[in-house]
Every structure is written in C-alpha cells, then in structure tokens.
Design a protein around this motif. Structure first.
Motif, short mmCIF file in Angstrom:
data_model
loop_
_atom_site.label_atom_id
_atom_site.label_comp_id
_atom_site.label_asym_id
_atom_site.label_seq_id
_atom_site.Cartn_x
_atom_site.Cartn_y
_atom_site.Cartn_z
N ASN A 152 55.01 22.48 28.14
CA ASN A 152 53.79 21.68 28.12
C ASN A 152 53.13 21.62 29.50
O ASN A 152 52.67 20.57 29.96
CB ASN A 152 54.08 20.25 27.62
N ARG A 153 53.12 22.76 30.17
CA ARG A 153 52.49 22.87 31.48
C ARG A 153 51.30 23.82 31.41
O ARG A 153 51.21 24.66 30.52
CB ARG A 153 53.48 23.43 32.52
N GLN A 154 50.41 23.69 32.38
CA GLN A 154 49.29 24.62 32.51
C GLN A 154 49.77 25.84 33.28
O GLN A 154 50.24 25.73 34.41
CB GLN A 154 48.13 23.96 33.24
N ALA A 155 49.67 27.01 32.67
CA ALA A 155 50.07 28.24 33.37
C ALA A 155 49.14 28.50 34.54
O ALA A 155 47.94 28.24 34.48
CB ALA A 155 50.05 29.42 32.40
N LEU A 156 49.68 29.02 35.62
CA LEU A 156 48.86 29.37 36.77
C LEU A 156 47.88 30.48 36.41
O LEU A 156 48.19 31.35 35.59
CB LEU A 156 49.75 29.85 37.92
N ASP A 157 46.71 30.45 37.02
CA ASP A 157 45.73 31.50 36.77
C ASP A 157 46.16 32.84 37.37
O ASP A 157 45.80 33.90 36.87
CB ASP A 157 44.37 31.11 37.37
N ARG A 158 46.94 32.77 38.45
CA ARG A 158 47.40 34.00 39.09
C ARG A 158 48.89 33.85 39.46
O ARG A 158 49.25 33.66 40.62
CB ARG A 158 46.56 34.30 40.34
N PRO A 159 49.76 33.96 38.47
CA PRO A 159 51.19 33.82 38.76
C PRO A 159 51.78 35.03 39.47
O PRO A 159 52.84 34.94 40.09
CB PRO A 159 51.82 33.64 37.38
N ALA A 160 51.10 36.17 39.37
CA ALA A 160 51.63 37.41 39.97
C ALA A 160 50.48 38.20 40.58
O ALA A 160 49.33 38.09 40.13
CB ALA A 160 52.34 38.25 38.90
N TYR A 161 50.82 39.01 41.59
CA TYR A 161 49.77 39.76 42.29
C TYR A 161 50.31 41.11 42.74
O TYR A 161 51.44 41.21 43.22
CB TYR A 161 49.25 38.99 43.50
N PHE A 162 49.47 42.14 42.61
CA PHE A 162 49.81 43.51 43.00
C PHE A 162 48.97 43.90 44.21
O PHE A 162 47.75 43.94 44.13
CB PHE A 162 49.52 44.46 41.83
N LEU A 163 49.63 44.16 45.33
CA LEU A 163 48.93 44.60 46.54
C LEU A 163 49.25 46.06 46.79
O LEU A 163 50.38 46.42 47.13
CB LEU A 163 49.35 43.76 47.75
N ASP A 164 48.23 46.91 46.61
CA ASP A 164 48.34 48.32 46.97
C ASP A 164 48.15 48.40 48.48
O ASP A 164 47.04 48.30 48.98
CB ASP A 164 47.26 49.12 46.22
N VAL A 165 49.24 48.57 49.21
CA VAL A 165 49.18 48.50 50.67
C VAL A 165 48.31 49.62 51.23
O VAL A 165 47.59 49.44 52.22
CB VAL A 165 50.59 48.52 51.28
N ASN A 166 48.33 50.80 50.61
CA ASN A 166 47.47 51.90 51.06
C ASN A 166 45.99 51.53 50.94
O ASN A 166 45.20 51.74 51.86
CB ASN A 166 47.75 53.17 50.25
N ALA A 167 45.61 51.00 49.78
CA ALA A 167 44.21 50.61 49.56
C ALA A 167 43.82 49.46 50.48
O ALA A 167 42.69 49.39 50.98
CB ALA A 167 43.99 50.22 48.10
N TRP A 168 44.76 48.55 50.70
CA TRP A 168 44.51 47.42 51.59
C TRP A 168 44.28 47.90 53.02
O TRP A 168 43.39 47.43 53.72
CB TRP A 168 45.71 46.47 51.51
N GLN A 169 45.06 48.90 53.45
CA GLN A 169 44.89 49.47 54.78
C GLN A 169 43.54 50.18 54.91
O GLN A 169 42.90 50.15 55.97
CB GLN A 169 46.03 50.44 55.09
N THR A 170 43.10 50.81 53.83
CA THR A 170 41.78 51.46 53.84
C THR A 170 40.68 50.43 54.05
O THR A 170 39.72 50.69 54.79
CB THR A 170 41.56 52.23 52.52
N LEU A 171 40.80 49.27 53.42
CA LEU A 171 39.83 48.19 53.64
C LEU A 171 39.83 47.76 55.11
O LEU A 171 38.77 47.53 55.70
CB LEU A 171 40.16 46.99 52.75
N TYR A 172 41.01 47.66 55.69
CA TYR A 172 41.12 47.27 57.10
C TYR A 172 40.36 48.25 57.99
O TYR A 172 39.60 47.86 58.88
CB TYR A 172 42.59 47.20 57.50
N THR A 173 40.57 49.53 57.73
CA THR A 173 39.91 50.57 58.51
C THR A 173 38.40 50.50 58.33
O THR A 173 37.63 50.71 59.27
CB THR A 173 40.42 51.96 58.10
N GLU A 174 37.98 50.16 57.11
CA GLU A 174 36.55 50.16 56.78
C GLU A 174 35.76 49.15 57.60
O GLU A 174 34.60 49.40 57.95
CB GLU A 174 36.38 49.87 55.28
N PHE A 175 36.37 48.01 57.94
CA PHE A 175 35.60 47.04 58.73
C PHE A 175 36.02 47.01 60.20
O PHE A 175 35.52 46.20 60.98
CB PHE A 175 35.67 45.63 58.11
N ASN A 176 36.94 47.90 60.58
CA ASN A 176 37.36 47.94 61.99
C ASN A 176 36.95 49.20 62.72
O ASN A 176 37.24 49.36 63.91
CB ASN A 176 38.88 47.78 62.09
#
Length: 258
Positions: A127-151
């Motif tokens: 009888n609890r409210q489930a979290l909207d984001r209980p799990a998360y997938f971080l593609d470290v390669n794609a995340w690093q590409t974002l870092y490069t894009e603004f740096n």
C-alpha cells in the motif's frame, strides 16, 4: 489482442493474456506509459532496444547460462528494498568481459526491468506509492560525449547549454536512483574533470549503499588503473559490496539470431 508480450509485468500478472490485458491497463501505463515509451521504464533512461527486457526473455540467457542461474536467485533479494534494516543488504554487481558483445549491457538492462517489476508490485502489495524512477541506466560513453559537447572551445551556447543541462540531470539521476546501471565504465580515455564526476557518482552510491550494476571490459582488480585511482580506497569499497561475474564467449553483435 493481448498486450502481454509488451509488458514486463506479464509473467507476474494473473490477467496476462486475458481480454483485460490491453494498453489501457493501469499497471501497464504506470510501467511503460500510454505510448509504450514512458512510465517507469522510460524514466529509467533505457535505450529503446533494451526496454522490455527481463531475465526470462534476455537474448544473452542461453550464452551465459551459469551467470543467469545465479541471477535468477539474485533478483529474489530485491524484496529487501522494502526492509528498513535488512540483515543482508542487496549486493551490487560488477559484470565484465575482455571484449564487447558478450551480453553484459543486455543483462544489466534486464536487471533494471526485474527491479522495476519488483519495486512496482512490492509497493502495491504494501500500500505504498511506487517511485517514479526506482531505477536508472547511465550509458557512461554517451554521458562522456555530452561532457565533451559542452566543454570544447568555442561551442555555441545553443549547443553547450542543453548538453550541460542533460549531463547534470543524468548525473543526479545516476546518483539518486535506488538501483542504477553504470554501463561501460573505464572504456574510453577521459579528462580529469569527467573522471572526477564519474568518481562522484560512484562514491555517492557506495557511501549511501545504493545498489549498482557496473559493466566494463576490464576486471574489477584493474579498474583503479583505468580510472587512474591514486588510492585503492574507492575500488576497495566497490569490491566490498559487489559480486563480480565474468562474461565469456565471442561477440554476438551483428549476428542475427533465429
């Protein structure tokens, strides 16, 4: 026509395959969204090709049979997320292989599916409210590409600012989700700034005892060298709470399965 094949809840649902098993099912919408690309699965940031995966339907299951037998038992520990002080916390996982294409990312994505299922059903049962984001997938390669894009030098603001916002949003989600996958860590050459941010995510999760699945092409004992960790403290803390599994076999990328 039944919607069971599109729903990760199907194998746990008594109505799966019934006339009520449609895209208008409230639990389906909560898990996958009205358009099938939202809900808690969409909020997990899974690439489209990995949405809907569970251990049962994972294409890596046959090739990594011994690992999957262990994982079938491992996901049963996910019910401990509802215990205030579990006697034995849910362990993190470190999945690695010498090369790509052996099923590490596929398996990690399937584990996200399993966690979302157990979190959603377990929340309803209590009888609890489930979290909207209980799990998360971080593609470290794609995340690093974002870092490069603004740096990079002289990047126009209309490119740098959206990339920076997306980068830091992903960083926050990867830190705070109860269950997270950090996919392909230690694969690319990185800068000190990016490496510091990645360390921050890992350290936060380890310190707060949040369950993390790491995938990499290097064994855990070699991760400190790849991440240029000057002290063994962080790697030792990862190792202390992790089950390490090595994926073997040839790459299956580009091979069409029957």
């Amino acid at each position: 026509m039944s919607n069971a094949k599109n729903c990760i809840l199907a194998q746990h649902c008594s109505l799966a395959g019934d006339v009520q098993c449609t895209k208008l099912c409230g639990s389906y919408i909560a898990t996958h969204g009205l358009n099938g690309a939202g809900g808690r699965v969409g909020a997990a940031n899974l690439p489209s090709g990995y949405r809907g995966l569970t251990l049962a339907n994972s294409p890596a299951r046959d090739d990594q049979a011994s690992i999957y037998r262990a994982l079938d038992a491992y996901v049963k520990t996910f019910t401990r997320q509802f215990e205030e002080s579990p006697e034995e916390p849910i362990k993190s996982l470190y999945l690695h292989s010498d090369g790509p294409g052996t099923g590490k990312t596929t398996t990690a994505a399937a584990l996200i599916g399993e966690y979302i299922v157990r979190h959603y059903i377990g929340s309803i049962q209590r009888n609890r409210q489930a979290l909207d984001r209980p799990a998360y997938f971080l593609d470290v390669n794609a995340w690093q590409t974002l870092y490069t894009e603004f740096n990079r030098p002289k990047v126009p603001d209309d490119i740098a600012e959206p990339a920076a916002r997306q980068y830091y949003a992903q960083m926050q989600h990867a830190k705070s989700a109860p269950f997270a996958v950090l996919d392909d860590i230690g694969v690319r050459e990185d800068t000190e700034g990016f490496r510091s941010d990645l360390h921050s995510v890992i350290n936060y999760r380890v310190t707060n005892e949040l369950v993390t699945v790491y995938t990499s092409n290097v064994a855990l004992k070699d991760l400190g060298t790849v991440l240029r960790e000057t002290t063994p403290r962080l790697i030792d803390r990862i190792r202390d709470r992790c089950i390490e599994r090595e994926f073997v076999g040839k790459s299956h990328r580009g091979i069409k399965r029957a």
